[in-house]
Write an enzyme that holds these catalytic residues in place. Structure first.
Site, PDB file in Angstrom:
ATOM      1  CB  SER A 210      55.949  69.840  45.570  1.00  0.00           C
ATOM      2  OG  SER A 210      54.609  69.614  45.833  1.00  0.00           O
ATOM      3  CG  ASP A 421      53.220  76.372  48.705  1.00  0.00           C
ATOM      4  OD1 ASP A 421      52.165  75.976  48.167  1.00  0.00           O
ATOM      5  OD2 ASP A 421      54.280  75.730  48.655  1.00  0.00           O
ATOM      6  CG  HIS A 461      53.318  74.334  45.215  1.00  0.00           C
ATOM      7  ND1 HIS A 461      53.637  73.954  46.497  1.00  0.00           N
ATOM      8  CD2 HIS A 461      53.393  73.219  44.458  1.00  0.00           C
ATOM      9  CE1 HIS A 461      53.892  72.659  46.511  1.00  0.00           C
ATOM     10  NE2 HIS A 461      53.753  72.186  45.292  1.00  0.00           N
TER      11      HIS A 461
END
Ligand SMILES: *[C@@H]1O[C@H](CO)[C@@H](O)[C@H](O)[C@H]1NC(C)=O
Ligand SMILES: *[C@@H]1O[C@H](CO)[C@@H](O)[C@H](O)[C@H]1NC(C)=O
Ligand SMILES: *[C@@H]1O[C@H](CO)[C@@H](O)[C@H](O)[C@H]1NC(C)=O
Ligand SMILES: *[C@@H]1O[C@H](CO)[C@@H](O)[C@H](O)[C@H]1NC(C)=O
Ligand SMILES: *[C@@H]1O[C@H](CO)[C@@H](O)[C@H](O)[C@H]1NC(C)=O
Ligand SMILES: *[C@@H]1O[C@H](CO)[C@@H](O)[C@H](O)[C@H]1NC(C)=O
Ligand SMILES: *[C@@H]1O[C@H](CO)[C@@H](O)[C@H](O)[C@H]1NC(C)=O
Ligand SMILES: *[C@@H]1O[C@H](CO)[C@@H](O)[C@H](O)[C@H]1NC(C)=O
Ligand SMILES: *[C@@H]1O[C@H](CO)[C@@H](O)[C@H](O)[C@H]1NC(C)=O
Ligand SMILES: CC(=O)N[C@H]1CO[C@H](CO)[C@@H](O)[C@@H]1O
Ligand SMILES: [Ca+2]
Length: 550
Positions: A210, A421, A461
């Protein structure tokens, strides 16, 4: 405290000082790192060496708060951690020396960092990254990687907590967040490691996802000497544009109750329809879309004129659904950010489709772009997209296509992205890969020598999802430490033995519970190839699938 020059300069000129290089200071030999679980003599020695190190370390522009021995099996309390980081304890599974310090980066900024130095040191150094707009030392990754024998460091990226408010009126905090905390933490951390073990590390690694994925690429682009191997997941690069895109969903959905708003049960209905159109494109109807780039979802079959139910979409709601699967363009027709990939409809109801402006977008524009807390995220539009792109604080975009710094040095990059995601579209990752390819004039075969990208299908994610999502990206997502199944050990094998990964084998456990055993595994393909079921054989084993050209 010394603020005469920023640590930045100090680090580059190597003028900061580390004391405690006396090999006999703890009555031990300088060539033999302490280890020996079960040998209380060695353990006691490691422990007292650890306790003593705090008073001996002297790092320019920094204050060492403490050093403490943490025994394997400790449930470590993190009571000092900012509450918004929601990490109040962590299980430590190896004997480590934990060192905490704060480092100032200017007369109005600085970061906290910790070094976790294992007694079973492999000679490898590693830095972990951060997430979101935080602000939180990633303790879970410190525990994971130190237990694997890395001397590990992590910072709070220049501020505490998950809010972007500390950016307000202080561009130095933004600068720390964009690149300075991570890089400085690595420079300082390598010195601490060398000082503690009385020898330099052999190889240096990075693990992040991320914002952590963006930080990995920032290192690759601007600090190629920091690492020998970079594992970067779901990168938040094209950061300003990503933030514009996340903030644009509210414009598409409106608040709950408005005619354009699609309720969570309806998104669940859309998800079934998406799977109906795209699941079998990979040869198997299993609830996982292997290659979303091939999925051109059309919701028109769900439209029922004038109705308002949980089974079908009004024409206006269908426009909303269509729009989230379209790339975002600004008013000049320039691409801001790719579409959300189809397949994440259900999980995105809590991030993008919830009818409130995206919180990170609000914070980023208010406190980092405009320095104006009154900016209204509900009114975001093309002018904001362009402003963010132009202002681009400290080049947080992280979008340089020239990776010759790492290539020339021999640094390896494994880039991966979850194919479902719901926070950062996985379709932005191949866009970057192609950007590198065209910028450097290198084919995929040529990029293979230092840069490989994998879509990890059915994965949300950074973790979780309906697919084979456990690839060793964290402790909780590790099926084993075999390089074939563990992305970090795959990187070690590439850097140290020259074995570059062709696939990443992911694992789905029964009920997502490791102790219940494996439900299925899948070998995720190296881009630009995609995964296809062979049409026969047990689809739960990797051998029934093959990586083919799209
Ligand atoms: C512990 O390690 C020390 C030094 O390496 C060694 O002399 C001693 O015999 C070891 N003790 C045990 C019980 O293994
Ligand atoms: C660690 O301690 C916390 C409370 O401080 C507790 O909630 C948690 O269950 C403990 N974890 C383990 C693995 O013992
Ligand atoms: C951040 O939190 C740490 C404790 O984890 C504390 O020592 C430090 O002062 C805090 N920094 C700021 C800027 O509040
Ligand atoms: C060190 O590594 C060995 C072998 O990998 C393991 O058995 C032992 O428990 C480890 N010791 C510590 C203190 O982590
Ligand atoms: C902080 O540093 C900046 C530039 O490095 C300088 O312009 C400013 O006067 C300093 N402020 C204080 C309070 O020392
Ligand atoms: C932000 O900075 C401006 C100008 O330096 C100052 O007027 C204002 O009071 C500051 N606001 C806050 C909340 O610190
Ligand atoms: C659909 O019905 C719900 C309640 O059943 C209501 O809150 C909502 O406003 C209605 N939406 C439209 C577009 O009529
Ligand atoms: C960001 O968006 C602008 C359009 O507003 C576009 O010109 C630019 O190429 C985009 N940059 C990236 C890295 O996506
Ligand atoms: C998995 O979870 C489902 C639903 O919660 C439950 O019915 C099933 O018994 C669980 N399976 C195992 C092996 O625990
Ligand atoms: C294990 C080991 O190398 N021990 C040596 C440590 O150093 C002392 C003296 O400096 C030697 O006597 C030991 O043999
Ligand atoms: Ca499928």
């Amino acid at each position: 405290m010394r603020f005469k020059q920023p640590l930045w300069t100090a680090v580059l000129s190597a003028s900061f000082v580390l004391a405690n290089s006396s090999p006999t200071s703890c009555g031990e030999n300088n060539t033999t790192p302490d280890n020996g679980h079960g040998n209380s003599t060695n353990r006691d020695r490691f422990s007292s060496k650890c306790a003593a190190v705090a008073s001996k370390l002297a790092v320019e522009s920094s204050v060492v708060h403490f050093s403490e021995f943490v025994a394997a099996g400790t449930n470590l309390s993190l009571a000092e951690n900012d509450p918004s980081c929601t990490q109040t304890f962590i299980a430590v599974t190896a004997d480590i020396c934990r060192i905490a310090l704060s480092v100032s980066t200017s007369n109005r900024s600085g970061f906290n960092m910790e070094a976790w130095l294992p007694s079973n040191w492999t000679g490898r150094f590693l830095s972990v990254g951060n997430g979101g707009l935080n602000g939180c030392i990633k303790y879970a990754d410190l525990a994971y990687t130190s237990a694997l024998g890395f001397s590990t460091v992590g910072t709070n990226n220049g501020h505490n907590g998950t809010s972007g408010k500390p950016f307000y009126n202080n561009s130095d905090v933004v600068q720390d967040f964009a690149y300075r905390a991570l890089h400085t933490g690595v420079v300082v951390g390598k010195q601490i490691s060398q000082n503690f073990y009385n020898k330099p590390h052999d190889k240096s690694y990075y693990l992040g996802c991320s914002t952590g994925g963006r930080q990995g690429f920032k290192s690759a682009q601007d600090f190629p000497n920091d690492f020998d191997g970079i594992v970067a997941g779901a990168p938040a690069f094209a950061f300003n544009n990503l933030t514009s895109w996340s903030g644009n969903f509210y414009r598409l959905t409106g608040p709950p109750g408005s005619p354009t708003f699609v309720s969570p049960p309806l998104w669940a209905r859309v998800h079934v329809d998406v799977l109906k159109q795209c699941d079998a494109l990979d040869g198997l109807t299993d609830g996982v879309i292997e290659y979303t780039l091939k999925c051109n979802y059309d919701p028109s079959g769900l439209v029922c004129e004038g109705s308002n139910s949980t089974n079908c979409l009004t024409p206006l709601q269908a426009e909303t659904v269509k729009a989230v699967y379209q790339p975002l363009f600004d008013d000049n027709g320039d691409l801001v950010y790719p579409r959300l990939q189809p397949g994440a409809e259900i999980t995105a109801t809590s991030t993008f489709f919830n009818g409130v402006p995206f919180v990170y977008t609000a914070d980023w524009f208010r406190y980092a772009i405009y320095n104006d807390p009154t900016w209204d995220p509900k009114a975001i539009g093309s002018t904001d997209f362009e402003n963010a792109e132009r202002i681009n604080p400290f080049n947080i975009q992280t979008w340089k296509g020239d990776l010759s710094g790492v290539r020339n040095r021999g640094t390896k990059i494994i880039h991966w992205h979850g194919g479902a995601d719901y926070l950062i579209s996985s379709e932005n990752s191949p866009r970057y890969y192609e950007h590198v390819s065209s910028t450097m004039g290198l084919s995929s075969a040529e990029l293979d020598s230092f840069y490989r990208y994998f879509t990890v299908s059915g994965t949300g994610h950074c973790s979780g999802g309906d697919g084979a999502h456990a690839i060793g990206q964290s402790s909780a997502e590790s099926n084993s430490y075999k390089p074939s199944e563990n992305i970090l050990m795959a990187m070690v094998d590439w850097v140290e033995n020259g074995n570059a990964p062709e696939t990443l084998i992911g694992t789905k456990w029964v009920n997502n519970t490791r102790t219940l055993g494996i439900a299925f595994q899948r070998a995720h393909c190296k881009y630009p190839k995609r995964n296809q079921y062979k049409g026969q054989g047990n689809p739960d084993v990797v051998g029934s699938w093959e990586c083919i050209d799209p």
